[in-house]
Design a protein around this motif. Structure first.
Motif, PDB file in Angstrom:
ATOM      1  N   GLN A 104       0.868  -1.308  -0.056  1.00  0.00           N
ATOM      2  CA  GLN A 104      -0.489  -0.306   0.533  1.00  0.00           C
ATOM      3  C   GLN A 104       1.236   1.214  -0.384  1.00  0.00           C
ATOM      4  O   GLN A 104       1.751   1.272   0.685  1.00  0.00           O
ATOM      5  CB  GLN A 104      -0.681  -0.136   1.559  1.00  0.00           C
ATOM      6  CG  GLN A 104      -2.086  -1.094   1.925  1.00  0.00           C
ATOM      7  CD  GLN A 104      -2.058  -0.618   3.231  1.00  0.00           C
ATOM      8  OE1 GLN A 104      -1.371  -0.617   4.192  1.00  0.00           O
ATOM      9  NE2 GLN A 104      -3.578  -0.610   2.498  1.00  0.00           N
ATOM     10  N   THR A 161       0.006   4.866  -4.868  1.00  0.00           N
ATOM     11  CA  THR A 161       0.689   4.658  -6.494  1.00  0.00           C
ATOM     12  C   THR A 161       0.274   2.945  -6.433  1.00  0.00           C
ATOM     13  O   THR A 161       1.535   2.492  -7.278  1.00  0.00           O
ATOM     14  CB  THR A 161       1.780   5.325  -6.100  1.00  0.00           C
ATOM     15  OG1 THR A 161       3.079   4.639  -5.301  1.00  0.00           O
ATOM     16  CG2 THR A 161       1.927   6.538  -6.799  1.00  0.00           C
ATOM     17  N   ALA A 172       4.814   0.998 -10.548  1.00  0.00           N
ATOM     18  CA  ALA A 172       3.679   1.259  -9.579  1.00  0.00           C
ATOM     19  C   ALA A 172       2.338   1.206 -10.415  1.00  0.00           C
ATOM     20  O   ALA A 172       2.095   1.327 -11.477  1.00  0.00           O
ATOM     21  CB  ALA A 172       3.774   2.742  -9.394  1.00  0.00           C
ATOM     22  N   GLY A 191      11.207  -5.217 -17.933  1.00  0.00           N
ATOM     23  CA  GLY A 191      12.069  -4.935 -17.249  1.00  0.00           C
ATOM     24  C   GLY A 191      13.936  -5.085 -17.411  1.00  0.00           C
ATOM     25  O   GLY A 191      14.759  -4.635 -16.511  1.00  0.00           O
ATOM     26  N   GLN A 192      13.624  -5.159 -18.728  1.00  0.00           N
ATOM     27  CA  GLN A 192      14.861  -5.001 -18.648  1.00  0.00           C
ATOM     28  C   GLN A 192      15.736  -3.971 -18.534  1.00  0.00           C
ATOM     29  O   GLN A 192      17.101  -4.147 -18.772  1.00  0.00           O
ATOM     30  CB  GLN A 192      15.289  -5.877 -19.993  1.00  0.00           C
ATOM     31  CG  GLN A 192      16.526  -6.364 -20.872  1.00  0.00           C
ATOM     32  CD  GLN A 192      16.500  -7.485 -22.235  1.00  0.00           C
ATOM     33  OE1 GLN A 192      15.424  -7.437 -22.598  1.00  0.00           O
ATOM     34  NE2 GLN A 192      18.279  -8.175 -22.428  1.00  0.00           N
TER      35      GLN A 192
HETATM   36  P1  NAI Z   1       9.075   2.345 -13.876  1.00  0.00           P
HETATM   37  O1  NAI Z   1       7.596   2.850 -14.504  1.00  0.00           O
HETATM   38  O2  NAI Z   1       9.790   3.237 -14.146  1.00  0.00           O
HETATM   39  O3  NAI Z   1       9.361   0.854 -15.062  1.00  0.00           O
HETATM   40  C1  NAI Z   1       8.319   0.118 -14.531  1.00  0.00           C
HETATM   41  C2  NAI Z   1       8.210  -1.402 -15.440  1.00  0.00           C
HETATM   42  O4  NAI Z   1       8.484  -0.850 -16.296  1.00  0.00           O
HETATM   43  C3  NAI Z   1       9.502  -1.614 -15.006  1.00  0.00           C
HETATM   44  O5  NAI Z   1       9.350  -3.253 -14.211  1.00  0.00           O
HETATM   45  C4  NAI Z   1      10.497  -1.263 -15.781  1.00  0.00           C
HETATM   46  O6  NAI Z   1      11.437  -2.333 -15.543  1.00  0.00           O
HETATM   47  C5  NAI Z   1       9.842  -1.441 -16.778  1.00  0.00           C
HETATM   48  N1  NAI Z   1      10.036  -1.271 -17.736  1.00  0.00           N
HETATM   49  C6  NAI Z   1      10.075   0.384 -18.370  1.00  0.00           C
HETATM   50  N2  NAI Z   1      10.790   0.612 -19.178  1.00  0.00           N
HETATM   51  C7  NAI Z   1      10.612  -0.492 -20.006  1.00  0.00           C
HETATM   52  C8  NAI Z   1      10.859  -1.251 -21.457  1.00  0.00           C
HETATM   53  N3  NAI Z   1      11.203  -0.153 -22.695  1.00  0.00           N
HETATM   54  N4  NAI Z   1      11.039  -2.205 -21.791  1.00  0.00           N
HETATM   55  C9  NAI Z   1      10.876  -3.733 -21.177  1.00  0.00           C
HETATM   56  N5  NAI Z   1      10.733  -2.968 -19.723  1.00  0.00           N
HETATM   57  C10 NAI Z   1      10.001  -1.567 -19.416  1.00  0.00           C
HETATM   58  O7  NAI Z   1       8.894   2.395 -12.606  1.00  0.00           O
HETATM   59  P2  NAI Z   1       7.570   2.548 -11.712  1.00  0.00           P
HETATM   60  O8  NAI Z   1       6.441   2.402 -11.832  1.00  0.00           O
HETATM   61  O9  NAI Z   1       8.340   4.026 -11.434  1.00  0.00           O
HETATM   62  O10 NAI Z   1       8.396   2.236 -10.394  1.00  0.00           O
HETATM   63  C11 NAI Z   1       9.512   2.505  -9.772  1.00  0.00           C
HETATM   64  C12 NAI Z   1       9.461   1.811  -7.962  1.00  0.00           C
HETATM   65  O11 NAI Z   1       9.157   2.693  -7.604  1.00  0.00           O
HETATM   66  C13 NAI Z   1       9.550   0.342  -8.550  1.00  0.00           C
HETATM   67  O12 NAI Z   1      10.318   0.041  -7.622  1.00  0.00           O
HETATM   68  C14 NAI Z   1       8.067   0.372  -7.244  1.00  0.00           C
HETATM   69  O13 NAI Z   1       8.479  -1.133  -6.765  1.00  0.00           O
HETATM   70  C15 NAI Z   1       8.172   1.611  -6.087  1.00  0.00           C
HETATM   71  N6  NAI Z   1       6.905   2.351  -5.640  1.00  0.00           N
HETATM   72  C16 NAI Z   1       6.975   1.513  -4.229  1.00  0.00           C
HETATM   73  C17 NAI Z   1       6.533   2.134  -3.840  1.00  0.00           C
HETATM   74  C18 NAI Z   1       6.060   2.489  -2.229  1.00  0.00           C
HETATM   75  O14 NAI Z   1       5.421   2.710  -1.326  1.00  0.00           O
HETATM   76  N7  NAI Z   1       7.021   1.698  -1.906  1.00  0.00           N
HETATM   77  C19 NAI Z   1       5.232   2.768  -3.756  1.00  0.00           C
HETATM   78  C20 NAI Z   1       5.730   3.058  -5.676  1.00  0.00           C
HETATM   79  C21 NAI Z   1       6.292   2.944  -6.324  1.00  0.00           C
END
Ligand code: NAI
Length: 349
Positions: free
Chosen positions: A139, A156, A176, A306-307
């Motif tokens: 959460q 998020t 997120a 994720g790559q």
């Molecule tokens: P993001 O939008 O940068 O990426 C989301 C996913 O898409 C990732 O697995 C990324 O590797 C993949 N991805 C992105 N471009 C790609 C591409 N060109 N080809 C293949 N895969 C691709 O990540 P987001 O949504 O901004 O989240 C960032 C971090 O924030 C995460 O580690 C998440 O766990 C963390 N988070 C933690 C929260 C908390 O309360 N603990 C709350 C919200 C996010």
């Protein structure tokens, strides 16, 4: 600027220790934050240290928590976080889930009453390194409008997944459920840049391109992302008997209070469903199949989910981790925190 994994870990550990965390817990947090920075997920890396340090110093993170694992069934349990540092509780809870999934084929472990636990990829990779599938959901504080709504209700609420491939390969996907992280809005504000109208809404619920008018974020894919957020909230909040929806505590409200957040780890042992070697081979095959798909115009290569972060991690290990100068200067300084975050309205200018 660039730094190394070891140097960054040490700086973070020293700072959090100075703020009041034990050496063990400071090291645990440093591990998760540096994992994120290594993978280019800077929104959940060292830039968070100052906020954590302020919350620790003000008592909003229990520095001497009574961590306890309560087994509630053959393969279920609750890890009681006692509002201690979320990263360490989530890691220890995943250790217990891994043990149970090895023995019983599956494990579901709730992590109850924790503070922010950072990038979920860290925890699901713990499982994948052991030949298991990891899923984790958490959460977060309400800053997203429900589909068709004006007021924020969900957080998020991210979802992460990792599965083991051949050798040391693995797929890690971690997102997120919002179109963009709040950090990206802050970044646009700091640069006085406009944002795409698909990211966020103003106080009337209208899409906005002005980062200063943002009142809430938008879920990914409209009602579908909204539904995923609901699932995360049910599984990591309601299921654990914790505050849910817009009752979830705010990241910046009253830094002297524990956040009482919930997280859920689900671990599946592929060996209980199929031949493990074949499973791992097929995960690796999936990765190469996707890489070999003909790229669309404007793309050099199709990456498996994720790559991009795996590529950044390989590069950071060779060339160093990219860190914002200001963050590095703070980490190097003697300052514990700048008293910047308490009662900050995340939507305020
Ligand atoms: P993001 O939008 O940068 O990426 C989301 C996913 O898409 C990732 O697995 C990324 O590797 C993949 N991805 C992105 N471009 C790609 C591409 N060109 N080809 C293949 N895969 C691709 O990540 P987001 O949504 O901004 O989240 C960032 C971090 O924030 C995460 O580690 C998440 O766990 C963390 N988070 C933690 C929260 C908390 O309360 N603990 C709350 C919200 C996010």
């Amino acid at each position: 600027m660039k730094t190394t994994e070891d140097a960054l870990k040490k700086l973070i550990k020293v700072k959090l220790n100075k703020a009041g965390l034990s050496e063990e817990h400071a090291e645990g947090v440093a591990d998760v934050l540096v994992h994120a920075d290594l993978r280019g997920v800077h929104s959940h890396g060292a830039m968070r240290v100052e906020y954590y340090a302020e919350r620790i110093a003000k008592g909003g993170i229990n520095t001497n928590p009574n961590f306890a694992f309560e087994k509630t069934g053959p393969s279920t349990g609750i890890f009681h976080g006692d509002n201690g540092v979320g990263h360490v509780a989530a890691k220890k809870a995943m250790d217990r889930a891994i043990e149970m999934a090895k023995e019983f084929g599956v494990a579901v472990v709730g992590v109850k009453r924790i503070s922010h636990s950072g990038a979920l990829s860290y925890y699901v990779q713990q499982a994948a390194r052991e030949g298991l599938i990891g899923l984790s959901l958490v959460q977060s504080d309400p800053m997203v409008v429900p589909f068709g709504g004006v007021e924020p209700y969900y957080g998020t609420n991210p979802i992460a997944f990792a599965a083991p491939g051949k050798n040391d390969d693995m797929i890690t996907f971690d997102m997120a459920t919002t179109v963009q992280a709040w950090g990206k809005i802050l970044h646009a504000r700091s640069k006085n840049e406009s944002i795409p109208d698909t990211w966020a809404v103003d106080k009337n619920g209208e899409p906005t391109t002005d980062p200063f008018k943002v009142n809430a974020l938008l879920p990914i894919a409209g009602p579908k992302g909204y539904g995923l957020m609901m699932m995360v909230d049910v599984l990591s909040g309601i299921l654990l008997g914790l505050p849910f929806g817009n009752r979830v505590s705010s990241m910046y409200h009253d830094l002297s209070e524990g956040r009482n957040l919930g997280q859920l780890h689900i671990v599946i042992n592929p060996a209980y469903f199929t031949d493990l070697t074949t499973f791992k081979e097929n995960i690796s095959k999936t990765m190469s199949d996707l890489n070999n798909i003909k790229p669309a115009p404007g793309f050099d290569q199709v990456l498996y989910p994720g790559q991009n972060t795996t590529i950044i991690e390989q590069k950071s290990r060779l060339e160093g981790i990219e860190i914002v100068d200001e963050v590095y200067r703070y980490l190097e300084s003697d300052v514990v925190h700048y008293n910047k975050y308490d009662d900050k309205d995340p939507f305020a200018k």
